[in-house]
Design a protein around this motif. Structure first.
Motif, PDB file in Angstrom:
ATOM      1  N   LYS A 112     -13.874  10.098  68.738  1.00  0.00           N
ATOM      2  CA  LYS A 112     -14.249  11.219  69.608  1.00  0.00           C
ATOM      3  C   LYS A 112     -13.925  10.925  71.069  1.00  0.00           C
ATOM      4  CE  LYS A 112     -18.586  10.974  68.323  1.00  0.00           C
ATOM      5  NZ  LYS A 112     -18.493   9.776  67.450  1.00  0.00           N
ATOM      6  N   SER A 113     -14.412   9.782  71.550  1.00  0.00           N
ATOM      7  CA  SER A 113     -14.147   9.430  72.955  1.00  0.00           C
ATOM      8  C   SER A 113     -12.659   9.215  73.177  1.00  0.00           C
ATOM      9  CB  SER A 113     -14.900   8.145  73.351  1.00  0.00           C
ATOM     10  OG  SER A 113     -16.288   8.361  73.309  1.00  0.00           O
ATOM     11  N   THR A 114     -11.998   8.626  72.193  1.00  0.00           N
ATOM     12  CA  THR A 114     -10.556   8.400  72.318  1.00  0.00           C
ATOM     13  C   THR A 114      -9.829   9.730  72.501  1.00  0.00           C
ATOM     14  OG1 THR A 114     -10.686   6.395  70.979  1.00  0.00           O
ATOM     15  CG2 THR A 114      -8.507   7.416  71.192  1.00  0.00           C
ATOM     16  N   LEU A 149     -17.181  16.915  77.742  1.00  0.00           N
ATOM     17  CA  LEU A 149     -18.439  16.203  77.978  1.00  0.00           C
ATOM     18  C   LEU A 149     -18.683  15.227  76.835  1.00  0.00           C
ATOM     19  CD1 LEU A 149     -20.564  19.293  79.095  1.00  0.00           C
ATOM     20  CD2 LEU A 149     -19.182  17.755  80.518  1.00  0.00           C
ATOM     21  N   ASP A 150     -18.608  13.944  77.149  1.00  0.00           N
ATOM     22  CA  ASP A 150     -18.718  12.919  76.111  1.00  0.00           C
ATOM     23  C   ASP A 150     -20.155  12.409  75.991  1.00  0.00           C
ATOM     24  OD1 ASP A 150     -18.313  11.018  74.203  1.00  0.00           O
ATOM     25  OD2 ASP A 150     -16.796   9.881  75.321  1.00  0.00           O
ATOM     26  N   GLU A 151     -20.859  12.921  75.016  1.00  0.00           N
ATOM     27  CA  GLU A 151     -22.250  12.518  74.755  1.00  0.00           C
ATOM     28  C   GLU A 151     -23.090  12.536  76.026  1.00  0.00           C
ATOM     29  OE1 GLU A 151     -23.089   9.463  71.955  1.00  0.00           O
ATOM     30  OE2 GLU A 151     -21.196   9.720  70.894  1.00  0.00           O
ATOM     31  N   THR A 152     -22.975  13.651  76.734  1.00  0.00           N
ATOM     32  CA  THR A 152     -23.716  13.791  77.982  1.00  0.00           C
ATOM     33  C   THR A 152     -25.219  13.838  77.733  1.00  0.00           C
ATOM     34  OG1 THR A 152     -21.804  14.902  78.891  1.00  0.00           O
ATOM     35  CG2 THR A 152     -23.820  15.179  80.116  1.00  0.00           C
TER      36      THR A 152
HETATM   37 MG    MG Z   1     -17.688   7.802  71.953  1.00  0.00          MG
END
Ligand code: MG
Ligand code: ADP
Length: 251
Positions: free
Chosen positions: A44-46, A169-172
């Motif tokens: 996901k973050s990638t 938004l990454d796991e905000t």
């Molecule tokens: Mg991640």
């Protein structure tokens, strides 16, 4: 019909010869809310980082289009200027640069024009009030000594001030209490318009309480294995990913 904002086409990417993302296809139109979910380490973050051109990752195949323009070769800077924004899962501390200087500089770079300080200060103060952040934080060094929740709110503050076309938004919501999550969710609601879109990585439906996701994508082991509507968020939050893995195996 809404216009296409971002298109990711047959994208594969990795790091140091290790493949992480495998043939990702994703289209985001103006006005849409997209949620991406997936087990830890699924990519996901990638994906957000590759869309933002983080140089750590290498695109091995595929293309990324913004407003129909191929941006696959553009640097992070240029993508930011064209309206891409990402909030980090673990925001960095930046000693020596205040929150307001950081945001004003980024905004001047993006808009390519000077922004009068008084107008800027008024706007940032209003946004901070909405986010229930003490105004003294504007003058503090970016994220230095901030709690996890304050760092995440500062990311949302940047989004609201920079007004990007696409906010990722990454796991905000990770590490936020219920009240802070609600404030962030309201911030997303305030931000969203027909002239932008949001791409939200989360494990929880609370974050999208104020906006209804149009599409939910599930990524497992670097591949999008399921797509659905908003109801998927709650189902995954309560049931996990096992049933999706099983479905994918039986295909
Ligand atoms: Mg991640
Ligand atoms: P998620 O955000 O879904 O938890 P990530 O995108 O952070 O997953 O990571 C996906 C996989 O790629 C993981 O196995 C992770 O260890 C690996 N990975 C991500 N970034 C790097 C990196 N910079 N160097 C080495 N491996 C990485």
């Amino acid at each position: 019909m809404a216009k296409e904002l971002l298109r990711v086409e047959n994208l594969s990417a990795g790091v140091e010869g290790k493949e992480i993302l495998k043939n990702i296809n994703l289209t985001i139109k103006y006005g849409e809310v997209h949620v991406i979910m997936g087990p830890n380490g699924s990519g996901k973050s990638t994906l957000a980082n590759v869309i933002m051109a983080n140089p750590v990752y290498e695109v091995t195949s595929g293309k990324i289009f913004l407003d129909g323009e191929d941006i696959t070769e553009l640097s992070t800077d240029k993508r930011a200027n064209k309206g891409l924004f990402m909030s980090f899962q673990s925001p960095e501390e930046v000693p020596g640069i205040s929150v307001e200087n950081f945001i004003r500089t980024a905004k001047i770079n993006k808009e390519d024009k000077n922004i009068p300080i008084i107008k800027f200060k008024k706007q940032i103060e209003e946004e901070m009030q909405e986010l229930k952040m003490d105004s003294s934080y504007a003058e503090r060094y970016l994220n230095v000594g901030f709690s996890g929740g304050e760092k995440k709110k500062t990311e949302i503050l940047q989004m609201l001030m920079l007004n990007p076309k696409l906010a990722m938004l990454d796991e905000t919501d990770s590490g936020l209490d219920v009240d802070a999550t609600r404030i962030v969710s309201q911030g997303i609601e305030r931000f969203l318009s027909k002239d932008n879109a949001v791409f939200i990585i989360t494990h929880h439906q609370e974050l999208v309480r104020n906006v209804v996701p149009d599409f939910v994508h599930v990524i497992v082991d670097g591949r999008i294995v399921k797509e659905g509507d908003a109801s998927l968020v709650g189902k995954i939050e309560s049931e996990g990913f096992g049933w999706i893995r099983d479905e994918a195996l039986n295909d």
